[in-house]
Motif scaffolding. Structure first.
Motif, mmCIF file in Angstrom:
data_model
loop_
_atom_site.group_PDB
_atom_site.id
_atom_site.type_symbol
_atom_site.label_atom_id
_atom_site.label_comp_id
_atom_site.label_asym_id
_atom_site.label_seq_id
_atom_site.Cartn_x
_atom_site.Cartn_y
_atom_site.Cartn_z
ATOM 1 N N PRO A 1 -15.944 10.053 0.173
ATOM 2 C CA PRO A 1 -16.710 8.878 -0.258
ATOM 3 C C PRO A 1 -16.542 8.579 -1.745
ATOM 4 O O PRO A 1 -17.513 8.536 -2.506
ATOM 5 N N SER A 2 -15.310 8.360 -2.179
ATOM 6 C CA SER A 2 -14.999 8.209 -3.596
ATOM 7 C C SER A 2 -15.749 7.043 -4.237
ATOM 8 O O SER A 2 -16.019 6.021 -3.611
ATOM 9 N N ARG A 3 -16.061 7.221 -5.529
ATOM 10 C CA ARG A 3 -16.745 6.179 -6.290
ATOM 11 C C ARG A 3 -15.765 5.173 -6.888
ATOM 12 O O ARG A 3 -16.165 4.090 -7.300
ATOM 13 N N MET B 1 0.832 -1.199 0.000
ATOM 14 C CA MET B 1 0.000 0.000 0.000
ATOM 15 C C MET B 1 0.872 1.257 0.000
ATOM 16 O O MET B 1 2.054 1.220 0.361
ATOM 17 N N ASN B 2 0.283 2.369 -0.407
ATOM 18 C CA ASN B 2 1.015 3.627 -0.478
ATOM 19 C C ASN B 2 1.351 4.147 0.911
ATOM 20 O O ASN B 2 0.845 3.644 1.927
ATOM 21 N N THR C 1 -5.713 6.127 -2.456
ATOM 22 C CA THR C 1 -5.426 7.551 -2.554
ATOM 23 C C THR C 1 -4.546 8.061 -1.416
ATOM 24 O O THR C 1 -4.730 7.686 -0.253
ATOM 25 N N LEU C 2 -3.606 8.918 -1.752
ATOM 26 C CA LEU C 2 -2.669 9.436 -0.763
ATOM 27 C C LEU C 2 -3.332 10.391 0.226
ATOM 28 O O LEU C 2 -2.951 10.446 1.393
ATOM 29 N N TYR D 1 -16.181 1.512 0.394
ATOM 30 C CA TYR D 1 -15.477 0.290 0.025
ATOM 31 C C TYR D 1 -14.919 0.361 -1.392
ATOM 32 O O TYR D 1 -14.128 -0.496 -1.788
ATOM 33 N N GLU D 2 -15.322 1.360 -2.150
ATOM 34 C CA GLU D 2 -14.777 1.554 -3.495
ATOM 35 C C GLU D 2 -13.374 2.145 -3.455
ATOM 36 O O GLU D 2 -12.726 2.285 -4.489
ATOM 37 N N SER D 3 -12.914 2.509 -2.285
ATOM 38 C CA SER D 3 -11.567 3.064 -2.110
ATOM 39 C C SER D 3 -10.674 2.015 -1.455
ATOM 40 O O SER D 3 -11.019 1.485 -0.391
ATOM 41 N N GLY D 4 -9.542 1.728 -2.072
ATOM 42 C CA GLY D 4 -8.634 0.719 -1.543
ATOM 43 C C GLY D 4 -8.121 1.014 -0.148
ATOM 44 O O GLY D 4 -7.855 0.098 0.632
#
Length: 396
Positions: free
Chosen positions: A278-280, A176-177, A285-286, A302-305
């Protein structure tokens, strides 16, 4: 080791570019040699010893789609002449036609193509068609690139699962980042006056691209209508964004403040109470990791890693990006429950400390060493194999 890394850019201000910047920085600190095929490299890296920049210029090409294809062609030609010099070659998604030892997967176009939030499904115009073409072509080329890479490094378990939907690749290593925990840290003494933000009210923060629907600022605004007293500060370029008008239509203009593009996000995070994102669709993301490092509870989907890190210990995971009720409930709880917020804040920082750039880069370097040793072993085995000169046994 002599390492070759192929990436479009190396700099601190961008997702994939930042990951590669931190990897190269740590590799150079450990006295390895690095050759970078890129269009841009941060000047501070070029001041370090043992780095060689092989510039791949794509200047003048009119679209990102064309720039990517030109980059792939040029990098392929350049690598054909020098690839034998290196112990291993690391690439980032589809970026060259040359086979690689390691491929860091920051985004899966095949999955994004299926998303209901893809621009083509929302905008049936030239922009939407271009985005469809861009994603479709990249979805084809990334499959080819993954099949030509010995090891894949997805940046989250979510990305790993997406890769396994169309390939049976066996060498997958999730890394992961990371985040700069010295730049992003909790500090509740930071005043809001610098940004003319209201004191003594619950303050949520959103930071990201507010032109695209992918980041889902629209759901935040809609859910805020039923969360009394909550104020929201939005960091992101407002040019071409439809959300300023949406905030007015929802009569939220007194509770939502758009700051435009900011380069002082670390300080802005210090004065917020929680981060909402709440990204689609998101690989890892950093900005969410930066929020965690700042001690901010996070609301995401849950759409975001990165939700894998947030879990239930550092915030709330909404079941679906369009779940306005769940989003509103989470925002209301973080607005009113100080004890819950403080507990989540402590956990957020602890989680982020385990994801420092140093620890993330160390995982990549460990993989580099393993892959390099694996290649050396294979060369050794091949050298020891008995040679068959085609002499047949006469039977005498």
């Amino acid at each position: 080791m002599d390492i070759c890394i192929v990436t479009h850019k190396l700099l601190k201000g961008d997702g994939q570019a930042r990951v590669n910047y931190e990897i190269v920085n740590e590799v150079l600190k450990r006295d390895h040699n690095v050759a970078v095929l890129a269009s841009y490299v941060a000047p501070d890296l070029l001041l370090m010893p043992n780095i060689k920049w092989i510039k791949v210029s794509v200047k003048g090409w009119p679209t990102q789609l064309l720039k990517n294809q030109i980059f792939a062609i040029i990098s392929t030609i350049l690598l054909l002449f020098v690839k034998k010099k290196y112990d291993l070659i690391m690439v980032n998604g589809f970026i060259t036609w040359v086979k690689s030892d390691i491929n860091a997967v920051h985004f899966v176009h095949s999955s994004w193509l299926k998303s209901s939030a893809h621009p083509f499904r929302l905008r049936k115009n030239i922009f939407g068609v271009y985005q469809l073409l861009f994603t479709y072509i990249n979805s084809i080329f990334e499959k080819i690139s993954f099949s030509r890479s010995k090891h894949l490094v997805p940046v989250s378990e979510k990305v790993k699962d997406e890769i396994l939907e169309f390939t049976n690749h066996t060498n997958l290593h999730v890394i992961m980042n990371g985040v700069n925990t010295r730049e992003f840290y909790p500090d509740k003494s930071m005043s809001r006056q610098k940004w003319s933000l209201p004191e003594n009210v619950p303050l949520a923060l959103f930071a990201g691209d507010i032109k695209s629907s992918r980041k889902n600022l629209d759901s935040i605004l809609k859910a805020m209508v039923d969360v009394e007293g909550l104020h929201l500060v939005v960091a992101g370029s407002t040019k071409g964004s439809p959300y300023l008008k949406m905030a007015e239509q929802l009569e939220l203009q007194n509770r939502v403040q758009f700051l435009g593009f900011r380069n002082d996000i670390p300080n802005l995070m210090k004065c917020a109470d929680f981060f909402v994102f709440p990204s689609r669709y998101e690989a890892c993301t950093l900005v969410v990791l930066e929020a965690l490092a700042s001690g901010l509870p996070v609301i995401t989907t849950y759409e975001s890693g990165v939700s894998e890190l947030v879990g239930s210990k550092a915030g709330f995971i909404i079941s679906h990006p369009e779940d306005l009720v769940g989003l509103g409930r989470a925002m209301k709880l973080l607005s009113t429950d100080d004890n819950q917020r403080k507990w989540l804040s402590i956990n957020a920082r602890e989680i982020a400390e385990e994801q420092s750039w140093e620890s993330v880069a160390a995982k990549y370097i460990k993989l580099f060493e393993e892959v390099s040793s694996e290649k050396e072993l294979m060369v050794d085995v091949n050298k020891r194999k008995p040679k068959n000169f085609g002499v047949r046994n006469s039977g005498k």
